[in-house]
Every structure is written in C-alpha cells, then in structure tokens.
Scaffold this motif. Structure first.
Motif, PDB file in Angstrom:
ATOM      1  N   GLY A   1       0.826  -1.086  -0.051  1.00  6.82           N
ATOM      2  CA  GLY A   1      -0.015   0.050   0.072  1.00  6.82           C
ATOM      3  C   GLY A   1       0.988   1.294   0.042  1.00  6.82           C
ATOM      4  O   GLY A   1       0.880   2.160  -0.754  1.00  6.82           O
ATOM      5  N   SER A   2       1.589   1.444   1.008  1.00  6.97           N
ATOM      6  CA  SER A   2       2.306   2.793   1.056  1.00  6.97           C
ATOM      7  C   SER A   2       3.484   2.446   1.787  1.00  6.97           C
ATOM      8  O   SER A   2       3.965   1.351   2.190  1.00  6.97           O
ATOM      9  CB  SER A   2       1.629   3.736   2.085  1.00  6.97           C
ATOM     10  N   PRO A   3       4.462   3.466   1.746  1.00  3.70           N
ATOM     11  CA  PRO A   3       5.998   3.311   2.276  1.00  3.70           C
ATOM     12  C   PRO A   3       5.970   2.738   3.736  1.00  3.70           C
ATOM     13  O   PRO A   3       6.975   2.243   4.133  1.00  3.70           O
ATOM     14  CB  PRO A   3       6.671   4.728   2.296  1.00  3.70           C
ATOM     15  N   THR A   4       4.838   3.071   4.392  1.00  3.95           N
ATOM     16  CA  THR A   4       4.727   2.700   5.904  1.00  3.95           C
ATOM     17  C   THR A   4       3.788   1.453   6.152  1.00  3.95           C
ATOM     18  O   THR A   4       3.809   0.945   7.225  1.00  3.95           O
ATOM     19  CB  THR A   4       4.324   3.743   6.871  1.00  3.95           C
ATOM     20  N   GLY A   5       3.440   0.757   5.055  1.00  5.32           N
ATOM     21  CA  GLY A   5       2.513  -0.429   5.204  1.00  5.32           C
ATOM     22  C   GLY A   5       3.195  -1.539   5.626  1.00  5.32           C
ATOM     23  O   GLY A   5       4.496  -1.514   5.873  1.00  5.32           O
ATOM     24  N   ALA A   6       2.607  -2.729   5.661  1.00  2.00           N
ATOM     25  CA  ALA A   6       3.271  -3.965   6.040  1.00  2.00           C
ATOM     26  C   ALA A   6       4.466  -4.355   5.132  1.00  2.00           C
ATOM     27  O   ALA A   6       4.236  -4.260   3.768  1.00  2.00           O
ATOM     28  CB  ALA A   6       1.982  -4.944   5.925  1.00  2.00           C
ATOM     29  N   GLU A   7       5.571  -4.598   5.747  1.00  6.95           N
ATOM     30  CA  GLU A   7       6.733  -5.064   4.822  1.00  6.95           C
ATOM     31  C   GLU A   7       6.549  -6.329   4.327  1.00  6.95           C
ATOM     32  O   GLU A   7       6.378  -7.094   5.010  1.00  6.95           O
ATOM     33  CB  GLU A   7       7.964  -4.864   5.850  1.00  6.95           C
TER      34      GLU A   7
END
Length: 166
Positions: A118-124
């Motif tokens: 999703g985004s740079p801070t989403g689940a890795e």
C-alpha cells in the motif's frame, strides 16, 4: 614336533610372493570407469566444465541471482543515486516471482530495496539486503498478489517509489 603356522599367515606369504615375483614389464591397469576422464590431448585449449558445486553463470541478459527466495521471472531495474531512487514507478505481473537488479551508486552509503503493502509505511512484504555503494545486487522477490505497493530504502525512508502488481 613342528609348530604349525595359522592359515592366514601362510596365505599372506603366498600373496606377497606372488605379487613381488611378477615378470618385468607387467603393469596393472584397473577396469575402465563408467565415466572416462578426458584425455590430455582432447582437453588442451578447452575451457574446463563447471564444477557441480559452482552455480552455472546466468546468460548475459539475466543477472545472476543473489537473493534467497524464488528467483527467475521479470527483472526490475532500480538505481539509487544522491540518496534517491532514479525510478519512481515500476510494474510487474501478479502472482509471479520476480527479480530486482539494484544498483547502489552512492559511494560508501548503505541502501537496499524493501517492498511495503500500500504505502511506504505499510506492512513490509520483502526486504533486500542493505549494502554500501558503489555496488550491485540482485534480489529474488517472491510472488505478490495484485495490488499497490511501495518500494523503500530501509536506511533512508525518504527514498520511495510505487510498484504496481497487476
């Protein structure tokens, strides 16, 4: 009365005598192997075959795998330079492993590529090895389901791009 020698000692004397009394010029040659070795003349000038323990080199059009998961599939090219990714948007097919050929052009600066949902801070979803530049690594990324992802440098979270998996 005479002492009798054990039979094994007697057999050893006969065997040693038989082996050492062979006629001159006689040589022993073992039976041929099922996989004969190439002759010196046949292999002169030829390049050696790759050993079974060494991986075969990849064709020039494909980078060698250095990651630890699936391997193969499409190859995405990503470069880091000036503490930024040169690419801002990439795409790859869904449900298929792929590779990231990552070039770190920042001398002495550590970078990597991680994929977040999703985004740079989403689940890795994937994290490639961090390494200093100037160097290059190829990551093997497992198949991802269709969706929007971000690729991020774990060391420099301001380095981001979008990955569309379709």
């Amino acid at each position: 009365m005479r002492t009798l020698r054990p039979l094994a000692a007697f057999a050893a004397v006969i065997l040693v005598t038989a082996c050492t009394s062979a006629k001159p010029g006689w040589t022993y040659a073992p039976a041929p192997s099922a996989t004969p070795l190439p002759s010196v003349e046949a292999s002169a000038g030829a390049s050696p075959a790759p050993s079974a323990s060494a991986p075969a080199s990849a064709p020039a059009s494909e980078p060698a795998a250095s990651g630890a998961t699936g391997g193969g599939g499409p190859v995405l090219e990503i470069e880091a330079e000036g503490i930024a990714f040169k690419e801002s948007a990439l795409a790859t097919p869904a449900d298929q492993p792929f590779q990231i050929d990552f070039k770190n052009n920042d001398q002495g600066t550590p970078h990597n590529v991680a994929i977040h949902e999703g985004s740079p801070t989403g689940a890795e979803k994937f994290k490639g090895e961090i390494f200093p530049g100037v160097a290059e690594k190829t990551y093997d990324v497992p198949a991802l389901p269709a969706g929007a992802y971000a690729f991020v440098c774990s060391v420099h979270p301001n380095m981001t791009g979008t990955l569309t998996v379709q």
